[in-house]
Scaffold this motif. Structure first.
Motif, PDB file in Angstrom:
ATOM      1  N   PHE A  26       0.827  -1.205   0.000  1.00  0.00           N
ATOM      2  CA  PHE A  26       0.000   0.000   0.000  1.00  0.00           C
ATOM      3  C   PHE A  26       0.867   1.263   0.000  1.00  0.00           C
ATOM      4  O   PHE A  26       0.432   2.333   0.398  1.00  0.00           O
ATOM      5  CB  PHE A  26      -0.961   0.001   1.196  1.00  0.00           C
ATOM      6  N   GLY A  31      -1.563   4.287  -0.327  1.00  0.00           N
ATOM      7  CA  GLY A  31      -2.705   3.695  -1.017  1.00  0.00           C
ATOM      8  C   GLY A  31      -3.996   3.765  -0.222  1.00  0.00           C
ATOM      9  O   GLY A  31      -5.065   3.440  -0.736  1.00  0.00           O
ATOM     10  N   PRO A  37      -5.674   6.512  -5.443  1.00  0.00           N
ATOM     11  CA  PRO A  37      -4.530   5.985  -4.709  1.00  0.00           C
ATOM     12  C   PRO A  37      -3.309   5.736  -5.597  1.00  0.00           C
ATOM     13  O   PRO A  37      -2.172   5.864  -5.124  1.00  0.00           O
ATOM     14  CB  PRO A  37      -5.048   4.684  -4.093  1.00  0.00           C
ATOM     15  N   GLY A  41       0.444   6.836  -4.736  1.00  0.00           N
ATOM     16  CA  GLY A  41       1.565   5.905  -4.751  1.00  0.00           C
ATOM     17  C   GLY A  41       2.676   6.368  -5.676  1.00  0.00           C
ATOM     18  O   GLY A  41       3.863   6.229  -5.362  1.00  0.00           O
ATOM     19  N   GLY A  89      -5.874   0.094  -3.456  1.00  0.00           N
ATOM     20  CA  GLY A  89      -4.865   0.638  -2.551  1.00  0.00           C
ATOM     21  C   GLY A  89      -3.489   0.028  -2.725  1.00  0.00           C
ATOM     22  O   GLY A  89      -2.506   0.567  -2.211  1.00  0.00           O
ATOM     23  N   VAL A  91      -0.347  -0.121  -4.338  1.00  0.00           N
ATOM     24  CA  VAL A  91       0.301   0.849  -5.235  1.00  0.00           C
ATOM     25  C   VAL A  91       1.798   0.574  -5.431  1.00  0.00           C
ATOM     26  O   VAL A  91       2.491   1.391  -6.043  1.00  0.00           O
ATOM     27  CB  VAL A  91       0.076   2.305  -4.753  1.00  0.00           C
TER      28      VAL A  91
END
Length: 166
Positions: A26, A31, A37, A41, A89, A91
């Motif tokens: 994440f 994320g 997101p 990221g 989320g 990433v």
């Protein structure tokens, strides 16, 4: 908006804050931020670039290979843990895509900004074959591969920009 960034946000698993693999996948928590997101990221990846640029060119290339291979495992593991094909989320894939984009690009914040924009455009538009891969390749490889290819396309565009300004 990428295919895994749906209009309805997916719930953020609490494990992001307690499981180190989830935290990495994440993007160190980026994320979990609301709206886009993948963009967050990608931004989190930027501070690493000056560090990677201190490596010799082959060292940066080796780092890319290792973070990509690690990402195949990491993204697949976290997706399996969460029982979600590609949680928006996750990433790590965007972070590696950004790092690919900026390999062999001159140092400086202006290049980071241009690279960020070029990568996000490639990741969002997903030119062929990226969109096909995003829809048909699954698991950790599928999660990573579309962003790796977006990074390669963005890298090619960045090299054209660098050569055009030289």
């Amino acid at each position: 908006m990428t295919d895994h960034e749906s209009a309805t946000p997916q719930p953020i698993p609490h494990s992001v804050w307690s499981n180190p693999w989830h935290f990495l996948a994440f993007g160190f928590g980026s994320g979990t931020l609301p709206k886009a997101p993948g963009t967050w990221g990608s931004l989190v990846a930027l501070p690493f670039i000056p560090l990677w640029q201190m490596l010799p060119d082959w060292g940066y290339w080796l780092m890319l290979g290792l973070t990509m291979l690690f990402g195949f495992w990491l993204c697949g593991k976290v997706a399996d843990d969460l029982r979600v094909h590609d949680h928006e989320g996750i990433v790590w894939d965007e972070m590696v895509g950004m790092w690919i984009t900026l390999w062999l690009v001159p140092e400086g914040w202006q290049w980071l900004l241009v690279g960020f924009v070029v990568f996000r455009v490639m990741d969002i538009l997903k030119p062929w074959p990226i969109r096909w891969i995003d829809r048909h390749v699954h698991g950790g490889v599928g999660i990573m591969l579309d962003d790796v290819l977006a990074g390669v396309f963005a890298w090619l565009a960045m090299q054209l920009i660098v050569w055009g300004l030289a």
